[in-house]
Write a protein that holds these residues in place. Structure first.
Motif, PDB file in Angstrom:
ATOM      1  N   UNK A   1      37.959  50.204  31.955  1.00  0.00           N
ATOM      2  CA  UNK A   1      37.295  50.404  33.224  1.00  0.00           C
ATOM      3  C   UNK A   1      37.034  51.886  33.441  1.00  0.00           C
ATOM      4  N   UNK A   2      35.782  52.287  33.650  1.00  0.00           N
ATOM      5  CA  UNK A   2      35.476  53.696  33.831  1.00  0.00           C
ATOM      6  C   UNK A   2      35.935  54.217  35.195  1.00  0.00           C
ATOM      7  N   UNK A   3      36.756  55.256  35.202  1.00  0.00           N
ATOM      8  CA  UNK A   3      37.173  55.907  36.441  1.00  0.00           C
ATOM      9  C   UNK A   3      38.145  55.092  37.266  1.00  0.00           C
ATOM     10  N   UNK A   4      38.505  55.644  38.422  1.00  0.00           N
ATOM     11  CA  UNK A   4      39.440  54.943  39.306  1.00  0.00           C
ATOM     12  C   UNK A   4      38.807  53.687  39.898  1.00  0.00           C
ATOM     13  N   UNK A   5      39.623  52.678  40.101  1.00  0.00           N
ATOM     14  CA  UNK A   5      39.140  51.420  40.671  1.00  0.00           C
ATOM     15  C   UNK A   5      39.166  51.536  42.194  1.00  0.00           C
ATOM     16  N   UNK A   6      38.008  51.427  42.845  1.00  0.00           N
ATOM     17  CA  UNK A   6      37.986  51.467  44.308  1.00  0.00           C
ATOM     18  C   UNK A   6      38.798  50.302  44.881  1.00  0.00           C
ATOM     19  N   UNK A   7      39.429  50.529  45.997  1.00  0.00           N
ATOM     20  CA  UNK A   7      40.255  49.501  46.648  1.00  0.00           C
ATOM     21  C   UNK A   7      39.481  48.194  46.841  1.00  0.00           C
ATOM     22  N   UNK A   8      38.224  48.285  47.217  1.00  0.00           N
ATOM     23  CA  UNK A   8      37.418  47.101  47.502  1.00  0.00           C
ATOM     24  C   UNK A   8      37.250  46.205  46.269  1.00  0.00           C
ATOM     25  N   UNK A   9      37.378  46.773  45.075  1.00  0.00           N
ATOM     26  CA  UNK A   9      37.214  45.992  43.834  1.00  0.00           C
ATOM     27  C   UNK A   9      38.545  45.583  43.213  1.00  0.00           C
ATOM     28  N   UNK A  10      39.624  45.783  43.915  1.00  0.00           N
ATOM     29  CA  UNK A  10      40.944  45.379  43.409  1.00  0.00           C
ATOM     30  C   UNK A  10      41.261  43.956  43.866  1.00  0.00           C
ATOM     31  N   UNK A  11      40.655  43.021  43.165  1.00  0.00           N
ATOM     32  CA  UNK A  11      40.915  41.610  43.453  1.00  0.00           C
ATOM     33  C   UNK A  11      40.782  40.813  42.162  1.00  0.00           C
ATOM     34  N   UNK A  12      41.385  39.654  42.155  1.00  0.00           N
ATOM     35  CA  UNK A  12      41.227  38.732  41.036  1.00  0.00           C
ATOM     36  C   UNK A  12      40.755  37.394  41.606  1.00  0.00           C
ATOM     37  N   UNK A  13      40.110  36.632  40.758  1.00  0.00           N
ATOM     38  CA  UNK A  13      39.580  35.337  41.182  1.00  0.00           C
ATOM     39  C   UNK A  13      39.410  34.459  39.952  1.00  0.00           C
ATOM     40  N   UNK A  14      38.855  33.295  40.176  1.00  0.00           N
ATOM     41  CA  UNK A  14      38.533  32.363  39.102  1.00  0.00           C
ATOM     42  C   UNK A  14      37.065  32.000  39.237  1.00  0.00           C
ATOM     43  N   UNK A  15      36.357  31.964  38.117  1.00  0.00           N
ATOM     44  CA  UNK A  15      34.945  31.588  38.165  1.00  0.00           C
ATOM     45  C   UNK A  15      34.812  30.083  38.389  1.00  0.00           C
ATOM     46  N   UNK A  16      33.603  29.653  38.710  1.00  0.00           N
ATOM     47  CA  UNK A  16      33.379  28.212  38.894  1.00  0.00           C
ATOM     48  C   UNK A  16      33.625  27.453  37.597  1.00  0.00           C
TER      49      UNK A  16
END
Length: 194
Positions: free
Chosen positions: A56-71
């Motif tokens: 992952x390039x650079x620091x991860x913004x807080x807003x993108x710190x999530x996990x999920x499952x695709x359909x």
């Protein structure tokens, strides 16, 4: 003395009227998106080193710190979106406005592949209906998250289907709104890619 108290009261009434009117109308959504852009700032990376983060390039913004499952049942890590503008399209399988946005969203995803992330965030129904929507609308060219519990919708403060949240490469929300039939999406994305 009356003039001093009348002005604050008039301002308060005007502001309350603006906040209550137009929610989800589209026209006022540009203003809502602009006000949110200052609140989401990039976060610094955690102190611990994670080998998976090296891609992952650079620091991860807080807003993108999530996990999920695709359909399709695959794991998805929001940190993989770091470093590129990202379009999050919040939709529901039964929504006619969402179906009307599908073709333009798929076109932008295909035209800007490699430059911009496009991710569908499906909610307000079951995963089987979400899979059918993706197949029926021809939007399988980009990932779709199954958000049956609404966790990602809450994270991005989305309260209705048929919404776009556009985040710049630094993780700042630059737009949040409807875009009927996806109109204007290509232009908004082009403005982020130069």
């Amino acid at each position: 003395m009356r003039a001093r108290t009348a002005l604050p009261v008039a301002l308060t009434v005007t502001l309350l009227g603006l906040m209550g009117c137009g929610a989800g109308s589209g026209a006022d959504d540009d203003a809502a998106g602009a006000s949110r852009s200052s609140s989401a700032s990039p976060a610094q990376p955690p102190a611990s080193s994670d080998p998976d983060r090296s891609a992952t390039p650079g620091p991860v913004p807080e807003v993108l710190r999530f996990t999920a499952t695709t359909v399709d049942g695959k794991p998805f890590d929001g940190s993989t979106l770091t470093g590129k503008p990202t379009v999050l399209w919040f939709w529901a399988p039964w929504c006619p406005k969402c179906k009307a946005q599908a073709a333009e969203t798929a076109k932008v995803a295909a035209d800007r592949a490699g430059e911009v992330n496009v991710v569908g965030v499906a909610g307000l129904d079951k995963n089987a209906a979400m899979k059918d929507f993706v197949a029926d609308t021809g939007t399988s060219g980009f990932p779709h998250l199954s958000d049956e519990k609404g966790d990602i919708w809450k994270r991005f403060e989305v309260t209705e289907q048929s919404r776009y949240v556009i985040v710049d490469k630094d993780g700042r929300t630059v737009y949040e709104g409807v875009l009927p039939s996806g109109e204007g999406l290509a232009e908004k994305v082009a403005g982020l890619t130069g």
